[in-house]
Design a protein around this motif. Structure first.
Motif, PDB file in Angstrom:
ATOM      1  N   ALA A 124      45.827  46.642  40.557  1.00 31.74           N
ATOM      2  CA  ALA A 124      45.642  45.585  39.559  1.00 31.74           C
ATOM      3  C   ALA A 124      45.341  44.231  40.194  1.00 31.74           C
ATOM      4  O   ALA A 124      44.434  43.512  39.758  1.00 31.74           O
ATOM      5  N   GLY A 125      46.109  43.855  41.218  1.00 34.57           N
ATOM      6  CA  GLY A 125      45.870  42.567  41.863  1.00 34.57           C
ATOM      7  C   GLY A 125      44.518  42.479  42.525  1.00 34.57           C
ATOM      8  O   GLY A 125      43.819  41.463  42.413  1.00 34.57           O
ATOM      9  N   ASP A 126      44.134  43.547  43.221  1.00 33.51           N
ATOM     10  CA  ASP A 126      42.820  43.561  43.868  1.00 33.51           C
ATOM     11  C   ASP A 126      41.698  43.536  42.833  1.00 33.51           C
ATOM     12  O   ASP A 126      40.658  42.893  43.055  1.00 33.51           O
ATOM     13  N   TYR A 127      41.878  44.242  41.718  1.00 33.36           N
ATOM     14  CA  TYR A 127      40.844  44.222  40.692  1.00 33.36           C
ATOM     15  C   TYR A 127      40.675  42.816  40.124  1.00 33.36           C
ATOM     16  O   TYR A 127      39.551  42.389  39.830  1.00 33.36           O
ATOM     17  N   ASP A 128      41.775  42.106  39.963  1.00 30.84           N
ATOM     18  CA  ASP A 128      41.674  40.737  39.466  1.00 30.84           C
ATOM     19  C   ASP A 128      40.857  39.874  40.421  1.00 30.84           C
ATOM     20  O   ASP A 128      40.025  39.070  39.991  1.00 30.84           O
ATOM     21  N   ARG A 129      41.081  40.038  41.715  1.00 35.41           N
ATOM     22  CA  ARG A 129      40.284  39.282  42.686  1.00 35.41           C
ATOM     23  C   ARG A 129      38.829  39.704  42.607  1.00 35.41           C
ATOM     24  O   ARG A 129      37.924  38.851  42.660  1.00 35.41           O
ATOM     25  N   GLY A 154      42.268  43.564  30.462  1.00 25.53           N
ATOM     26  CA  GLY A 154      42.419  43.507  31.911  1.00 25.53           C
ATOM     27  C   GLY A 154      43.414  42.449  32.333  1.00 25.53           C
ATOM     28  O   GLY A 154      44.509  42.339  31.779  1.00 25.53           O
ATOM     29  N   SER A 155      43.034  41.610  33.291  1.00 27.54           N
ATOM     30  CA  SER A 155      43.930  40.583  33.794  1.00 27.54           C
ATOM     31  C   SER A 155      43.777  39.246  33.083  1.00 27.54           C
ATOM     32  O   SER A 155      44.245  38.220  33.583  1.00 27.54           O
ATOM     33  N   GLY A 156      43.108  39.252  31.931  1.00 28.86           N
ATOM     34  CA  GLY A 156      43.130  38.090  31.054  1.00 28.86           C
ATOM     35  C   GLY A 156      42.062  37.046  31.259  1.00 28.86           C
ATOM     36  O   GLY A 156      42.122  35.970  30.651  1.00 28.86           O
ATOM     37  N   ARG A 157      41.055  37.321  32.067  1.00 27.94           N
ATOM     38  CA  ARG A 157      40.038  36.303  32.315  1.00 27.94           C
ATOM     39  C   ARG A 157      39.276  35.923  31.045  1.00 27.94           C
ATOM     40  O   ARG A 157      39.067  34.745  30.745  1.00 27.94           O
ATOM     41  N   HIS A 158      38.834  36.921  30.302  1.00 29.86           N
ATOM     42  CA  HIS A 158      38.064  36.629  29.103  1.00 29.86           C
ATOM     43  C   HIS A 158      38.968  36.107  27.986  1.00 29.86           C
ATOM     44  O   HIS A 158      38.550  35.269  27.185  1.00 29.86           O
ATOM     45  N   ALA A 159      40.210  36.578  27.933  1.00 31.55           N
ATOM     46  CA  ALA A 159      41.154  36.056  26.944  1.00 31.55           C
ATOM     47  C   ALA A 159      41.389  34.565  27.162  1.00 31.55           C
ATOM     48  O   ALA A 159      41.455  33.781  26.203  1.00 31.55           O
ATOM     49  N   LEU A 160      41.501  34.160  28.414  1.00 32.46           N
ATOM     50  CA  LEU A 160      41.701  32.744  28.714  1.00 32.46           C
ATOM     51  C   LEU A 160      40.497  31.920  28.280  1.00 32.46           C
ATOM     52  O   LEU A 160      40.647  30.806  27.758  1.00 32.46           O
ATOM     53  N   PRO A 206      50.553  46.884  34.798  1.00 31.14           N
ATOM     54  CA  PRO A 206      50.345  45.985  35.937  1.00 31.14           C
ATOM     55  C   PRO A 206      49.276  44.920  35.687  1.00 31.14           C
ATOM     56  O   PRO A 206      49.427  43.771  36.119  1.00 31.14           O
ATOM     57  N   LEU A 207      48.207  45.282  34.984  1.00 29.42           N
ATOM     58  CA  LEU A 207      47.185  44.277  34.676  1.00 29.42           C
ATOM     59  C   LEU A 207      47.717  43.224  33.721  1.00 29.42           C
ATOM     60  O   LEU A 207      47.431  42.025  33.875  1.00 29.42           O
ATOM     61  N   ILE A 208      48.490  43.633  32.734  1.00 28.59           N
ATOM     62  CA  ILE A 208      49.073  42.662  31.808  1.00 28.59           C
ATOM     63  C   ILE A 208      50.037  41.743  32.547  1.00 28.59           C
ATOM     64  O   ILE A 208      50.108  40.534  32.269  1.00 28.59           O
ATOM     65  N   GLU A 209      50.785  42.273  33.497  1.00 35.66           N
ATOM     66  CA  GLU A 209      51.687  41.440  34.296  1.00 35.66           C
ATOM     67  C   GLU A 209      50.899  40.409  35.092  1.00 35.66           C
ATOM     68  O   GLU A 209      51.292  39.233  35.169  1.00 35.66           O
ATOM     69  N   VAL A 210      49.769  40.825  35.677  1.00 36.18           N
ATOM     70  CA  VAL A 210      48.911  39.871  36.385  1.00 36.18           C
ATOM     71  C   VAL A 210      48.431  38.791  35.426  1.00 36.18           C
ATOM     72  O   VAL A 210      48.439  37.593  35.755  1.00 36.18           O
ATOM     73  N   ALA A 211      48.026  39.190  34.234  1.00 39.05           N
ATOM     74  CA  ALA A 211      47.539  38.229  33.247  1.00 39.05           C
ATOM     75  C   ALA A 211      48.625  37.233  32.859  1.00 39.05           C
ATOM     76  O   ALA A 211      48.372  36.021  32.770  1.00 39.05           O
ATOM     77  N   ARG A 212      49.818  37.726  32.620  1.00 42.43           N
ATOM     78  CA  ARG A 212      50.913  36.837  32.198  1.00 42.43           C
ATOM     79  C   ARG A 212      51.294  35.848  33.290  1.00 42.43           C
ATOM     80  O   ARG A 212      51.643  34.700  32.998  1.00 42.43           O
ATOM     81  N   VAL A 213      51.214  36.286  34.551  1.00 44.01           N
ATOM     82  CA  VAL A 213      51.585  35.411  35.663  1.00 44.01           C
ATOM     83  C   VAL A 213      50.475  34.422  35.998  1.00 44.01           C
ATOM     84  O   VAL A 213      50.720  33.229  36.199  1.00 44.01           O
ATOM     85  N   ARG A 214      49.239  34.902  36.039  1.00 40.87           N
ATOM     86  CA  ARG A 214      48.142  34.062  36.513  1.00 40.87           C
ATOM     87  C   ARG A 214      47.408  33.318  35.403  1.00 40.87           C
ATOM     88  O   ARG A 214      46.770  32.296  35.673  1.00 40.87           O
ATOM     89  N   ARG A 215      47.482  33.818  34.165  1.00 42.32           N
ATOM     90  CA  ARG A 215      46.728  33.186  33.077  1.00 42.32           C
ATOM     91  C   ARG A 215      47.563  33.031  31.810  1.00 42.32           C
ATOM     92  O   ARG A 215      47.145  33.445  30.723  1.00 42.32           O
TER      93      ARG A 215
END
Length: 230
Positions: A19-24, A52-58, A75-84
Motif C-alpha cells: 500500500a505505501g509503495d503504491y501510494d508513492r 485507494g490512498s485518497g489522492r483523488h478524494a482529496l 492498508p490503503l485506507i490507513e495510508v489515506a487517513r494518515v497522509r490525506r
C-alpha cells in the motif's frame, strides 16, 4: 515439535502487501489525476469508489461539501487517513458494491477499479443507483487492445517507461519506479487484472448507461453519464 505455519496468501488483486509503495507510485505517475482536475467538477456530495490512498478524494474535497471515499483495502485506507486527512472526507473500508447511502451523491467517481470486480454489470448498476437526480457518474478504467499480457511484456514496458521517466523525474525517482514496476508484488497484481478491449468497454458500459459520453485516454476510457433531474 511445533508445526510450521505457512504465511497467509495475499490476494494479488488487492494492494494490501504494498500500500505505501503504491501510494508513492501514484504520486509519481498519475495521468488520470491530471485529467480529473481538468473536469472542474463541483457539487454537494461526492463518492470516490475504490479511492485507494485518497489522492483523488482529496482533490474532490476542494470543490465538494462532503466526500465519501471507500476502498476494500484496509492498508490503503490507513495510508489515506494518515497522509490525506480532510474535514470533508470520510474514509470507509468497503468494496464499492457494499457502499450504501440513502442520500445519494451529486458525483459518483471510480477510477482504475472496476476491472477488479468479478461481476461488472452488477457493480455498474449499483454505482448508478447511488447517483442523485441531476447528478453524474464518471467511470474510468484501463483497456487493452490485446488482452493477456505476459510478465515478460510488462518487463519490457517498464524498460520503456524508465527511458521516459529519466527525462521527467530525478534519476532516483525514475529508478525507484522501474524497480516497483518490475517487483514481484506489482507483477502479480498486474497478472490478476482482467481488462476489457475498448469495444467491450463501450458495449458493456453503454448497456447500463444509455446515452453516456465516452472519452479516450492513454490506456484507458472514461465514461460520463448524468441522471435526469427529478
Amino acid at each position: 515439535m511445533t508445526k510450521s505455519t505457512k504465511p497467509l496468501k495475499v490476494d494479488p488483486r488487492l494492494f494490501d502487501a504494498f500500500a505505501g509503495d503504491y501510494d508513492r507510485y501514484a504520486g509519481l505517475c498519475d495521468p488520470l489525476g491530471d485529467w480529473l482536475a481538468e473536469l472542474e467538477l463541483t457539487g454537494g456530495r461526492a463518492l470516490d469508489a475504490g479511492c485507494g490512498s485518497g489522492r483523488h478524494a482529496l482533490a474532490l474535497a476542494a470543490s465538494y461539501a462532503e466526500v465519501v471515499a471507500a476502498d476494500v483495502s484496509a492498508p490503503l485506507i490507513e495510508v489515506a487517513r494518515v497522509r490525506r486527512p480532510h474535514e470533508r472526507i470520510r474514509y470507509e473500508i468497503a468494496s464499492l458494491t457494499d457502499v450504501r447511502d440513502d442520500e445519494g451523491f451529486d458525483l459518483v467517481l471510480s477510477m482504475g477499479t472496476l476491472h477488479h470486480l468479478p461481476d461488472l454489470a452488477a457493480a455498474l448498476a449499483h454505482l448508478k443507483s447511488l447517483v442523485r437526480p441531476g447528478g453524474e457518474i464518471v467511470l474510468v478504467d484501463n483497456v487493452v487492445t490485446v488482452p493477456g499480457a505476459t510478465r515478460r511484456q510488462y518487463f519490457a514496458s517498464a524498460a520503456r517507461e524508465l527511458a521516459r521517466d529519466v527525462r521527467r523525474l530525478p534519476i532516483r525517482d525514475a529508478w525507484w519506479l522501474y524497480r516497483f514496476r518490475t517487483g514481484s508484488a506489482w507483477l502479480d497484481h498486474l497478472m490478476s487484472d482482467r481488462y476489457l478491449t475498448p469495444a467491450e468497454y463501450r458495449d458493456r458500459y453503454a448497456a447500463v448507461f444509455p446515452e453516456a459520453d465516452f472519452v479516450d485516454l492513454p490506456f484507458a476510457i472514461a465514461m460520463r453519464w448524468r441522471r435526469q433531474a427529478a
